[in-house]
Design a protein around this motif. Sequence first.
Motif, PDB file in Angstrom:
ATOM      1  N   VAL A   1       0.836  -1.207   0.000  1.00  0.00           N
ATOM      2  CA  VAL A   1       0.000   0.000   0.000  1.00  0.00           C
ATOM      3  C   VAL A   1       0.863   1.246   0.000  1.00  0.00           C
ATOM      4  N   PHE A   2       1.934   1.239   0.799  1.00  0.00           N
ATOM      5  CA  PHE A   2       2.782   2.415   0.939  1.00  0.00           C
ATOM      6  C   PHE A   2       3.970   2.399  -0.028  1.00  0.00           C
ATOM      7  N   PHE A   3       4.499   1.208  -0.321  1.00  0.00           N
ATOM      8  CA  PHE A   3       5.661   1.093  -1.200  1.00  0.00           C
ATOM      9  C   PHE A   3       5.441  -0.042  -2.189  1.00  0.00           C
ATOM     10  N   PRO A   4       4.685   0.196  -3.242  1.00  0.00           N
ATOM     11  CA  PRO A   4       4.392  -0.860  -4.232  1.00  0.00           C
ATOM     12  C   PRO A   4       5.678  -1.430  -4.831  1.00  0.00           C
ATOM     13  N   GLY A   5       5.747  -2.749  -4.899  1.00  0.00           N
ATOM     14  CA  GLY A   5       6.894  -3.408  -5.482  1.00  0.00           C
ATOM     15  C   GLY A   5       7.974  -3.785  -4.490  1.00  0.00           C
ATOM     16  N   ASP A   6       7.935  -3.226  -3.310  1.00  0.00           N
ATOM     17  CA  ASP A   6       8.933  -3.552  -2.287  1.00  0.00           C
ATOM     18  C   ASP A   6       8.601  -4.922  -1.686  1.00  0.00           C
ATOM     19  N   THR A   7       9.600  -5.805  -1.671  1.00  0.00           N
ATOM     20  CA  THR A   7       9.371  -7.162  -1.149  1.00  0.00           C
ATOM     21  C   THR A   7      10.043  -7.373   0.203  1.00  0.00           C
ATOM     22  N   GLY A   8      10.286  -6.288   0.944  1.00  0.00           N
ATOM     23  CA  GLY A   8      10.989  -6.379   2.209  1.00  0.00           C
ATOM     24  C   GLY A   8      10.290  -7.237   3.252  1.00  0.00           C
ATOM     25  N   PHE A   9       8.948  -7.315   3.172  1.00  0.00           N
ATOM     26  CA  PHE A   9       8.204  -8.099   4.158  1.00  0.00           C
ATOM     27  C   PHE A   9       7.612  -9.373   3.546  1.00  0.00           C
ATOM     28  N   GLN A  10       8.122  -9.786   2.404  1.00  0.00           N
ATOM     29  CA  GLN A  10       7.558 -10.926   1.697  1.00  0.00           C
ATOM     30  C   GLN A  10       7.701 -12.225   2.499  1.00  0.00           C
ATOM     31  N   PHE A  11       8.783 -12.357   3.240  1.00  0.00           N
ATOM     32  CA  PHE A  11       9.047 -13.618   3.938  1.00  0.00           C
ATOM     33  C   PHE A  11       8.770 -13.540   5.441  1.00  0.00           C
ATOM     34  N   VAL A  12       8.084 -12.496   5.882  1.00  0.00           N
ATOM     35  CA  VAL A  12       7.769 -12.376   7.311  1.00  0.00           C
ATOM     36  C   VAL A  12       6.977 -13.571   7.845  1.00  0.00           C
ATOM     37  N   PRO A  13       5.979 -14.112   7.110  1.00  0.00           N
ATOM     38  CA  PRO A  13       5.255 -15.270   7.652  1.00  0.00           C
ATOM     39  C   PRO A  13       6.142 -16.463   7.971  1.00  0.00           C
ATOM     40  N   GLY A  14       7.256 -16.612   7.246  1.00  0.00           N
ATOM     41  CA  GLY A  14       8.148 -17.736   7.490  1.00  0.00           C
ATOM     42  C   GLY A  14       8.937 -17.627   8.777  1.00  0.00           C
ATOM     43  N   LEU A  15       8.981 -16.405   9.368  1.00  0.00           N
ATOM     44  CA  LEU A  15       9.736 -16.241  10.611  1.00  0.00           C
ATOM     45  C   LEU A  15       9.118 -17.013  11.761  1.00  0.00           C
ATOM     46  N   ALA A  16       7.830 -17.327  11.656  1.00  0.00           N
ATOM     47  CA  ALA A  16       7.181 -18.085  12.730  1.00  0.00           C
ATOM     48  C   ALA A  16       7.749 -19.491  12.842  1.00  0.00           C
ATOM     49  N   ASN A  17       8.328 -19.992  11.762  1.00  0.00           N
ATOM     50  CA  ASN A  17       8.901 -21.337  11.767  1.00  0.00           C
ATOM     51  C   ASN A  17      10.428 -21.298  11.763  1.00  0.00           C
ATOM     52  N   LEU A  18      10.983 -20.206  12.255  1.00  0.00           N
ATOM     53  CA  LEU A  18      12.430 -20.034  12.257  1.00  0.00           C
ATOM     54  C   LEU A  18      13.118 -21.133  13.075  1.00  0.00           C
ATOM     55  N   ASN A  19      14.116 -21.782  12.466  1.00  0.00           N
ATOM     56  CA  ASN A  19      14.844 -22.856  13.150  1.00  0.00           C
ATOM     57  C   ASN A  19      16.313 -22.752  12.783  1.00  0.00           C
ATOM     58  N   LEU A  20      17.072 -22.065  13.610  1.00  0.00           N
ATOM     59  CA  LEU A  20      18.486 -21.838  13.343  1.00  0.00           C
ATOM     60  C   LEU A  20      19.335 -22.640  14.316  1.00  0.00           C
ATOM     61  N   SER A  21      20.403 -23.247  13.801  1.00  0.00           N
ATOM     62  CA  SER A  21      21.357 -23.965  14.644  1.00  0.00           C
ATOM     63  C   SER A  21      22.669 -23.208  14.601  1.00  0.00           C
ATOM     64  N   TRP A  22      23.015 -22.590  15.709  1.00  0.00           N
ATOM     65  CA  TRP A  22      24.221 -21.774  15.752  1.00  0.00           C
ATOM     66  C   TRP A  22      25.393 -22.582  16.343  1.00  0.00           C
ATOM     67  N   GLY A  23      26.597 -22.285  15.869  1.00  0.00           N
ATOM     68  CA  GLY A  23      27.806 -22.859  16.441  1.00  0.00           C
ATOM     69  C   GLY A  23      28.099 -24.275  16.016  1.00  0.00           C
ATOM     70  N   THR A  24      27.442 -24.733  14.940  1.00  0.00           N
ATOM     71  CA  THR A  24      27.723 -26.083  14.450  1.00  0.00           C
ATOM     72  C   THR A  24      28.089 -26.006  12.985  1.00  0.00           C
ATOM     73  N   THR A  25      28.738 -27.071  12.498  1.00  0.00           N
ATOM     74  CA  THR A  25      29.117 -27.108  11.086  1.00  0.00           C
ATOM     75  C   THR A  25      28.005 -27.624  10.215  1.00  0.00           C
ATOM     76  N   ASN A  26      26.885 -28.106  10.838  1.00  0.00           N
ATOM     77  CA  ASN A  26      25.761 -28.636  10.082  1.00  0.00           C
ATOM     78  C   ASN A  26      24.505 -27.794  10.328  1.00  0.00           C
ATOM     79  N   GLY A  27      24.700 -26.497  10.470  1.00  0.00           N
ATOM     80  CA  GLY A  27      23.573 -25.621  10.746  1.00  0.00           C
ATOM     81  C   GLY A  27      22.580 -25.641   9.606  1.00  0.00           C
ATOM     82  N   SER A  28      21.332 -25.414   9.936  1.00  0.00           N
ATOM     83  CA  SER A  28      20.286 -25.419   8.922  1.00  0.00           C
ATOM     84  C   SER A  28      19.280 -24.329   9.249  1.00  0.00           C
ATOM     85  N   SER A  29      18.532 -23.906   8.247  1.00  0.00           N
ATOM     86  CA  SER A  29      17.524 -22.870   8.438  1.00  0.00           C
ATOM     87  C   SER A  29      16.347 -23.160   7.540  1.00  0.00           C
ATOM     88  N   THR A  30      15.141 -22.903   8.048  1.00  0.00           N
ATOM     89  CA  THR A  30      13.936 -23.090   7.245  1.00  0.00           C
ATOM     90  C   THR A  30      13.422 -21.772   6.705  1.00  0.00           C
TER      91      THR A  30
END
Length: 211
Positions: A165-194
């Motif tokens: 509505v305010f900034f047509p074409g801006d995709t800055g918030f396109q992936f906000v819904p995915g933050l609810a399923n955030l799964n980060l593994s810090w400090g490992t060599t096999n880290g993964s993210s969804t």
Amino acid sequence: MAGRGFSPVFLAELLQSRNQPVYLVQEQFDDISYYQCDAWRDISWNGNTWKANGHFLDFQGLTESYDMQIPRVTVSISAVDQTWISISLTKPYIGRPIRIYKALLDYTMSVITSPGLIFEGRMDGLSIEDDPQAGKCALVMECSNQWADFDRKPGRHTNHQDQQVFFPGDTGFQFVPGLANLNLSWGTTNGSSTVPGVQPTGDTLSTVIYD
């Protein structure tokens, strides 16, 4: 006072040289309502008994003005016997209704006609003011008028639809819904993210920028 919705009988009594005014306070919770007054004895009105047990102390914030105002009222309730402390800890109170009436009594301590509703709003917060040295303990209830949100500026949501509505074409918030399923593994060599756009690279994470 210009009437304020009071009945003619109430206004006539108010103009007398002598009268007996009292305040009635109703706090309405989900499962029960509490009725209190500042008289020296219990008051019966509207099918309820307004208790004069000393819990209701006073209120502040209501003033007469020619200007349109949306008042915030502070109601003080005695917490010496722990009754209201228990209520504040066990009952949901945010947004629950509170009403303050002004009543006039006759010589038999009966309410003359219908009391005037001088404040109707909702509870915003409760705090405890404790003074052991003076032997005082009070629960302070912050209340806002039912029209408190009338002049509040509308806010924005951090989602893709509002951003367009305010900034047509801006995709800055396109992936906000995915933050609810955030799964980060810090400090490992096999880290993964969804989270879309975030790729693991050893023990660090790099972010891919989407156009």
